[in-house]
Design a protein around this motif. Structure first.
Motif, short mmCIF file in Angstrom:
data_model
loop_
_atom_site.label_atom_id
_atom_site.label_comp_id
_atom_site.label_asym_id
_atom_site.label_seq_id
_atom_site.Cartn_x
_atom_site.Cartn_y
_atom_site.Cartn_z
N ALA A 56 0.87 -1.18 0.00
CA ALA A 56 0.00 0.00 0.00
C ALA A 56 0.90 1.22 0.00
CB ALA A 56 -0.92 0.00 1.21
N GLN A 57 0.27 2.39 -0.10
CA GLN A 57 1.03 3.64 -0.09
C GLN A 57 0.29 4.67 0.74
OE1 GLN A 57 1.77 6.02 -3.83
NE2 GLN A 57 3.82 5.14 -3.61
N THR A 58 1.03 5.47 1.49
CA THR A 58 0.38 6.46 2.33
C THR A 58 -0.20 7.59 1.48
OG1 THR A 58 2.47 7.65 2.64
CG2 THR A 58 1.89 6.02 4.30
N ASP A 59 -1.33 8.14 1.95
CA ASP A 59 -1.96 9.25 1.24
C ASP A 59 -1.34 10.58 1.69
OD1 ASP A 59 -3.04 9.85 3.73
OD2 ASP A 59 -5.05 9.13 3.24
N SER A 60 -1.97 11.70 1.29
CA SER A 60 -1.41 13.01 1.60
C SER A 60 -1.40 13.31 3.09
CB SER A 60 -2.20 14.11 0.87
OG SER A 60 -3.57 14.06 1.21
N SER A 61 -2.15 12.52 3.89
CA SER A 61 -2.15 12.69 5.35
C SER A 61 -1.20 11.71 6.05
CB SER A 61 -3.56 12.49 5.91
OG SER A 61 -4.46 13.40 5.36
N GLY A 62 -0.47 10.92 5.23
CA GLY A 62 0.45 9.94 5.80
C GLY A 62 -0.23 8.65 6.24
N LYS A 63 -1.53 8.50 5.94
CA LYS A 63 -2.28 7.33 6.40
C LYS A 63 -2.23 6.20 5.37
CE LYS A 63 -5.49 10.16 9.14
NZ LYS A 63 -4.82 9.79 10.40
N TYR A 64 -2.33 4.97 5.87
CA TYR A 64 -2.32 3.79 5.00
C TYR A 64 -3.23 2.72 5.60
CZ TYR A 64 0.42 1.24 8.46
OH TYR A 64 0.82 0.60 9.60
N SER A 65 -3.58 1.74 4.79
CA SER A 65 -4.26 0.53 5.27
C SER A 65 -3.80 -0.61 4.38
CB SER A 65 -5.79 0.69 5.20
OG SER A 65 -6.23 0.83 3.87
N VAL A 66 -3.51 -1.75 5.00
CA VAL A 66 -3.00 -2.89 4.25
C VAL A 66 -3.47 -4.19 4.91
CG1 VAL A 66 -0.83 -2.97 5.54
CG2 VAL A 66 -0.91 -3.87 3.20
N ALA A 67 -3.78 -5.19 4.10
CA ALA A 67 -4.18 -6.49 4.63
C ALA A 67 -2.95 -7.28 5.04
CB ALA A 67 -4.98 -7.26 3.57
N ALA A 68 -2.93 -7.78 6.28
CA ALA A 68 -1.76 -8.50 6.77
C ALA A 68 -2.19 -9.52 7.83
CB ALA A 68 -0.74 -7.54 7.36
N LYS A 69 -1.32 -10.52 8.07
CA LYS A 69 -1.55 -11.54 9.08
C LYS A 69 -0.68 -11.26 10.31
CE LYS A 69 -2.35 -14.92 5.42
NZ LYS A 69 -1.87 -16.18 4.78
N ALA A 70 -1.02 -11.92 11.40
CA ALA A 70 -0.30 -11.69 12.65
C ALA A 70 1.18 -11.99 12.53
CB ALA A 70 -0.92 -12.53 13.77
N LYS A 121 6.64 -5.89 13.12
CA LYS A 121 5.88 -7.14 13.12
C LYS A 121 4.44 -6.82 13.49
CE LYS A 121 5.85 -11.90 14.74
NZ LYS A 121 6.56 -12.96 15.50
N VAL A 122 3.48 -7.45 12.77
CA VAL A 122 2.07 -7.14 12.97
C VAL A 122 1.57 -7.65 14.31
CG1 VAL A 122 -0.26 -7.51 12.10
CG2 VAL A 122 1.61 -7.10 10.50
N GLY A 123 1.73 -8.96 14.58
CA GLY A 123 1.24 -9.53 15.83
C GLY A 123 -0.26 -9.29 15.99
N THR A 124 -0.65 -8.83 17.14
CA THR A 124 -2.07 -8.58 17.41
C THR A 124 -2.46 -7.11 17.17
OG1 THR A 124 -1.59 -8.13 19.75
CG2 THR A 124 -2.14 -10.40 19.15
N LYS A 125 -1.51 -6.31 16.71
CA LYS A 125 -1.77 -4.88 16.54
C LYS A 125 -2.64 -4.62 15.30
CE LYS A 125 2.65 -3.83 16.65
NZ LYS A 125 3.31 -5.03 17.12
N LYS A 126 -3.59 -3.75 15.44
CA LYS A 126 -4.44 -3.33 14.32
C LYS A 126 -4.05 -1.94 13.84
CE LYS A 126 -7.15 -6.95 14.32
NZ LYS A 126 -6.32 -7.79 15.20
N VAL A 127 -3.32 -1.20 14.67
CA VAL A 127 -2.85 0.13 14.31
C VAL A 127 -1.33 0.18 14.53
CG1 VAL A 127 -2.96 2.60 14.77
CG2 VAL A 127 -5.03 1.21 14.96
N ILE A 128 -0.61 0.51 13.46
CA ILE A 128 0.84 0.61 13.56
C ILE A 128 1.26 1.96 12.98
CG2 ILE A 128 3.07 -0.34 12.85
CD1 ILE A 128 1.78 -3.08 12.68
#
Length: 598
Positions: free
Chosen positions: A48-62, A79-86
């Protein structure tokens, strides 16, 4: 069978529950959002790529690891782990640490120590800000009886807006001469109707009440260039002219330049060819003309660039045009693309000398695009001169997001010209208009006689480009402090011919890219004010904000809230978020920022 079925269900559930959408914001070490950061799931093609606000969303596993990669900054992994926001903060790869070192007693007349700066352990004097801008005297209201004509060249350059944006985001003072209103207005795309007739652009005009002054009216004159699909663009003969001098040794200069030109290279076709010329203490050819399909060779040549030495800009331009001429494609798109911070200091270096050199070279049919990078010694005035003299355009690239816009999204318009020497001349009806003021275009003004002179150079229009010009007018019968008294003429009597309800007549001249004779188009504008449409509101918001940055006497003391209200009302579809970014920029800026920077 039942055991196999249960195993399948178990695996499916594990996969389902293991997958999630991770969101977050990427900032720099000053907590400012970074746009265009690549967020990659390690070992996969998911990104994915961050938008003009620096935000992103991407599908990932733990079990996944996210890679955050951005040119000029240290790559980070999480590392993703249990985090939903990084959320991630990236650090520049070349860290500049400014510190006062032990004072050296210098036995001179001033008897004072010089502050020093440490860069990778090497002490050097703290650099002064050497950025350069042409002086701009803001257009005033002109009396129609003594100056009925207004003539100027179009301008599709967008460098001023991205440069001003960089300064505001960095908390810097914005020099008034850096604010070019036409470039700020034309940075944004507008939804004007495409041309349907024989001309390469359509013409649109509107009249409305001026948002910041109820006594005046605002006229919009706009052009929409025809979109030419990239597959229909003639073969391109490009020469990348890249500055690798010592002044380019900074994260937002050479590393960003490399990434930007790799992005451009990715869009080249087999029929295209590109050569690379570099210049520092001397100029040299690092890649002869190579097919656009041979991307590996082009990428390697770009990646191997390194900075060092002084800046032989004149020699570089000479060599680049020589290479372009040797590989000239008749009927094709022949262009030199210059990328630099503009710091020419060896050989032909004055604006006049460089301009004369480029004027001579443009007669060969080779166009020029000038791309500015970096800060501190960015020479806007010089690059603007080169682009104007070279039948080309000028952009300022401060981030990969801007590189993607200039060399990606708008690649066709950046490199392919559909009309050259485009001029506009407006004649105002003195029965309707007392005075007028062209907003911006101060560096693009022409004499009235230049309009019919096909040898007089003017601006170029690229595929899909839009041009917007605004006039503020004072109607007949309105008393205004902006009107200045002029004595009656002794030897000349002005004769006013009736023009019914026409407010003005606007004329356009343009030449085909390979032509030398101009084509004339004429359009009358009726004296009928209408409600502003979405694009008109947004353009007026940008114009007003630019006037506020310039401390213009014509803002009528309009507040920043009016800029925000106009921009929000004119935001429209805003698919790529540039208008929303402008609104955030206006909200971020404060006049106290100017005072703090003094």
């Amino acid at each position: 069978m039942s055991a196999i079925f249960l195993l399948f269900v178990s695996l499916f559930l594990n996969i389902s529950t293991d997958s999630a959408v991770v969101i977050g914001t990427v900032t720099d070490n000053n907590q400012k959002p970074l746009a265009g950061v690549n967020v990659i799931v390690e070992g996969t093609k998911v990104k994915a790529q961050t938008d003009s606000s620096g935000k992103y969303s991407v599908a990932a596993k733990a079990k996944d690891i996210l890679i955050f990669r951005y040119s000029g900054y240290k790559t980070e992994k999480r590392k993703v782990g249990t985090k939903k926001v990084i959320d991630v903060s990236l650090i520049p790869t070349i860290a500049v640490v400014v510190e006062e070192v032990e004072a050296e007693v210098v036995m001179d007349m001033q008897e004072r120590a010089t502050p020093r700066m440490m860069i990778r352990g090497v002490a050097s004097p703290i650099p002064q800000n050497r950025e350069s801008y042409n002086q701009i005297e803001e257009n005033i209201f002109k009396n129609v009886l003594t100056a009925p004509l207004s003539t100027f060249s179009i301008d599709v350059d967008k460098a001023a807006y991205s440069n001003v944006r960089r300064m505001i985001n960095n908390g810097q003072k914005v020099p008034e001469d850096a604010v070019k209103l036409e470039e700020m207005i034309n940075y944004f795309n507008y939804e004007y109707e495409e041309p349907k007739g024989p001309h390469p652009f359509s013409i649109h005009t509107n009249l409305a009440h001026t948002p910041w002054n109820e006594e005046t009216r605002l006229v919009k004159i706009a052009l929409q260039g025809k979109h030419i699909p990239l597959e229909h663009v003639p073969a391109s003969n490009l020469v990348f002219l890249l500055d690798v001098s010592g002044s380019m040794n900074a994260p937002n200069k050479l590393p960003l330049l490399k990434s930007a030109f790799k992005l451009l290279t990715g869009q080249l076709r087999e029929q295209d060819k590109v050569a690379i010329v570099v210049y520092a203490g001397a100029a040299g050819l690092v890649l002869p003309a190579t097919k656009g399909s041979d991307k590996t060779a082009i990428f390697e040549a770009i990646e191997n660039l390194s900075a060092g030495g002084s800046t032989a800009g004149g020699a570089g331009i000479e060599l680049a045009y020589k290479v372009a001429q040797e590989n000239f494609i008749k009927g094709g798109n022949n262009r030199v693309i210059l990328a630099t911070d503009g710091d020419f200091n060896v050989g032909a270096s004055s604006d006049r000398a460089m301009g004369d050199l480029i004027e001579e070279k443009r007669e060969t049919g080779i166009f020029l695009t000038a791309l500015g990078f970096g800060m501190g010694n960015y020479q806007d005035a010089k690059l603007e001169t080169l682009a104007q003299k070279g039948n080309g355009n000028h952009a300022y690239i401060d981030t990969m997001q801007e590189a993607k816009r200039v060399l990606g999204t708008e690649f066709g318009g950046t490199i392919y010209t559909i009309a050259k020497d485009v001029k506009i001349q407006v004649e105002f009806n003195p029965q309707k208009v007392q005075a007028y003021r062209l907003i911006g275009y101060e560096n693009r003004l022409l004499t009235d006689e230049d309009f019919n002179d096909d040898k007089k150079d003017a601006g170029e229009l690229g595929s899909g480009h839009t041009v917007t010009a605004l006039y503020e007018i004072i109607p007949v019968g309105v008393k205004s402090d902006y009107l200045k008294d002029i004595d009656n003429l002794k030897y000349t009597k002005k004769i006013i011919n009736s023009a019914a309800d026409e407010l003005l007549t606007v004329k356009f001249r343009y030449q085909k890219p390979e032509g030398s004779e101009s084509v004339l188009i004429t359009k009358a504008v009726q004296d009928k004010a209408e409600a502003m449409d979405t694009d008109f509101k947004f353009a007026s918001a940008v114009a007003l904000f630019g006037m506020q940055l310039k401390n213009s006497e014509y803002t009528n003391n309009a507040p920043k809230d009016l800029v925000i209200a106009l921009a929000e009302a004119g935001r429209g579809r805003d698919l790529e978020g540039y208008r929303a970014e402008f609104i955030r920029l206006v909200k971020t800026y404060s006049p106290y920022q100017e005072e703090a920077a003094e």
